[in-house]
Design an enzyme around this catalytic site. Structure first.
Site, PDB file in Angstrom:
ATOM      1  N   ASP A 111      41.920  34.903  47.793  1.00 42.16           N
ATOM      2  CA  ASP A 111      41.113  33.688  47.649  1.00 42.16           C
ATOM      3  C   ASP A 111      42.000  32.447  47.794  1.00 42.16           C
ATOM      4  OD1 ASP A 111      42.416  33.800  45.219  1.00 42.16           O
ATOM      5  OD2 ASP A 111      40.618  33.556  43.978  1.00 42.16           O
ATOM      6  N   SER A 112      43.320  32.662  47.975  1.00 40.17           N
ATOM      7  CA  SER A 112      44.209  31.555  48.347  1.00 40.17           C
ATOM      8  C   SER A 112      43.786  30.962  49.687  1.00 40.17           C
ATOM      9  CB  SER A 112      45.665  32.036  48.410  1.00 40.17           C
ATOM     10  OG  SER A 112      45.773  33.224  49.158  1.00 40.17           O
ATOM     11  N   GLU A 161      52.141  38.476  38.906  1.00 43.27           N
ATOM     12  CA  GLU A 161      52.494  37.179  39.516  1.00 43.27           C
ATOM     13  C   GLU A 161      53.302  36.316  38.545  1.00 43.27           C
ATOM     14  OE1 GLU A 161      49.256  35.080  41.397  1.00 43.27           O
ATOM     15  OE2 GLU A 161      50.468  33.267  41.682  1.00 43.27           O
ATOM     16  N   LYS A 198      40.745  43.459  44.695  1.00 43.18           N
ATOM     17  CA  LYS A 198      41.661  42.992  43.644  1.00 43.18           C
ATOM     18  C   LYS A 198      40.901  42.028  42.747  1.00 43.18           C
ATOM     19  CE  LYS A 198      44.823  39.588  44.345  1.00 43.18           C
ATOM     20  NZ  LYS A 198      44.380  38.619  43.329  1.00 43.18           N
ATOM     21  N   ASP A 209      39.696  40.195  47.923  1.00 41.16           N
ATOM     22  CA  ASP A 209      40.021  39.527  46.651  1.00 41.16           C
ATOM     23  C   ASP A 209      38.734  38.981  46.043  1.00 41.16           C
ATOM     24  OD1 ASP A 209      41.742  38.631  44.710  1.00 41.16           O
ATOM     25  OD2 ASP A 209      42.397  36.851  45.814  1.00 41.16           O
ATOM     26  N   GLU A 256      41.477  39.498  39.013  1.00 35.09           N
ATOM     27  CA  GLU A 256      42.463  38.931  38.084  1.00 35.09           C
ATOM     28  C   GLU A 256      42.100  39.246  36.641  1.00 35.09           C
ATOM     29  OE1 GLU A 256      43.031  34.730  38.718  1.00 35.09           O
ATOM     30  OE2 GLU A 256      43.427  34.995  40.864  1.00 35.09           O
TER      31      GLU A 256
HETATM   32  O1  KIV Z   1      44.632  34.811  46.564  1.00 38.91           O
HETATM   33  C1  KIV Z   1      45.780  35.232  46.656  1.00 38.91           C
HETATM   34  O2  KIV Z   1      46.447  35.129  47.677  1.00 38.91           O
HETATM   35  C2  KIV Z   1      46.350  35.858  45.476  1.00 38.91           C
HETATM   36  C3  KIV Z   1      47.834  35.815  45.356  1.00 38.91           C
HETATM   37  C4  KIV Z   1      48.260  34.503  44.807  1.00 38.91           C
HETATM   38  C5  KIV Z   1      48.336  36.890  44.520  1.00 38.91           C
HETATM   39  O3  KIV Z   1      45.643  36.302  44.629  1.00 38.91           O
END
Ligand code: KIV
Length: 285
Positions: A47-48, A185, A116, A86, A118
């Site tokens: 989600d970056s 992280e 993934k 994500d 968090e």
């Molecule tokens: O969104 C992403 O790229 C991430 C990384 C910061 C681990 O979750």
């Protein structure tokens, strides 16, 4: 030769044999093509992408629909690489059902190999709900950007013994819940190294030192494409921003000087048509 796609059991074997696993983010088709050709083991459509692709200040505004579109493109480009979707903020916080429903969307619409999410202890029931849907789960603990407001901003975690205990407990709870891999992280290597040894599942570092089973970097940091800020843990392997900006400046210069296009960039008329064309334009005089 076609690249062999690695799956969770391969990553388990790599952990056991001490072979490090290389992982980056990717958000689009061309980058994922390069990544597969370069031999990356795993890709995260993080989600970056909120910052790296859309120019948001953080990941908070990112939606499921945006994640799906980008994950589909990455999957198309990298059919032989382990692709992880994500879960963005709002896709799993409200209930186990919603978490499972959105994880299933990733599988059905973007054909991911895993998702993934968090959070450690506080997302245990979400991890179990997604596992119950038959989907591979990667946990993400330490600095968790979606809840950075609660953890004092984008700050490294586990730097005091008590904070390290929380990271360790999150890690153990994530493994106990059944997650197949774990990302840590921005945590000191002493802490992440201890966790990587203690857990049976592969443990990855992004800013958590070398003593993990593999490494993740955000591709836009790695290639020097995202330059708004650069975390301490990033190693930059290229300067795409400079290369692209210089190319664009050259183009502007050429266009203004009439140096582009030249004859080699033109389609000429088919032989014998020039005369007919000269006659034709006279009709317009
Ligand atoms: O969104 C992403 O790229 C991430 C990384 C910061 C681990 O979750």
């Amino acid at each position: 030769m076609q690249k062999k796609k690695l799956m969770v059991h391969d990553f388990m074997k790599m952990k056991e044999s001490g072979e490090k696993i290389a992982w980056i983010t990717a958000y689009d088709y061309p980058t994922a093509l390069f990544a597969e050709a370069a031999g990356l083991d795993m890709l995260l459509v993080g989600d970056s992408l909120g910052m790296c692709v859309y120019g948001y200040e953080g990941t908070v505004p990112v939606t499921m629909d945006q994640c799906i579109v980008h994950t589909e493109a990455v999957r198309r480009a990298a059919p032989n690489t382990f692709v992880i979707g994500d879960m963005p903020l709002g896709s799993y916080q409200v209930s186990d059902e919603e978490a499972a429903r959105n994880a299933i969307r990733f599988l059905k619409e973007a054909n991911v190999d895993a998702i993934k999410l968090e959070g450690g202890k506080r997302v245990i029931s979400r991890i179990k709900a997604i596992l119950d849907a038959g989907i591979v789960v990667v946990g993400h603990i330490g600095l968790t950007p979606q809840s950075s407001g609660q953890i004092g901003g984008h700050k490294a975690q586990g730097r005091t013994a008590e904070s390290a205990r929380m990271v360790i407990e999150d890690a153990m709870a994530t493994e106990e819940a059944g997650a197949q891999m774990l990302l840590i992280e921005a945590v000191p290597p002493e802490v992440s190294g201890f966790i990587a040894k203690k857990l049976k599942i592969p443990v990855f570092s992004i800013g958590a030192g070398a003593d993990c089973d593999g490494q993740l970097l955000i591709v836009s940091d790695l290639i020097g494409q995202f330059t708004a800020f650069t975390p301490k843990f990033v190693k930059r392997y290229a300067n795409v921003a400079e290369v692209v900006t210089n190319a664009l400046k050259e183009y502007v210069k050429d266009v203004r000087a009439g140096a582009f296009p030249t004859d080699e960039h033109c389609y000429h008329m088919i032989k014998g048509e020039e005369e007919k064309f000269s006659k034709l334009i006279r009709e317009y005089e």
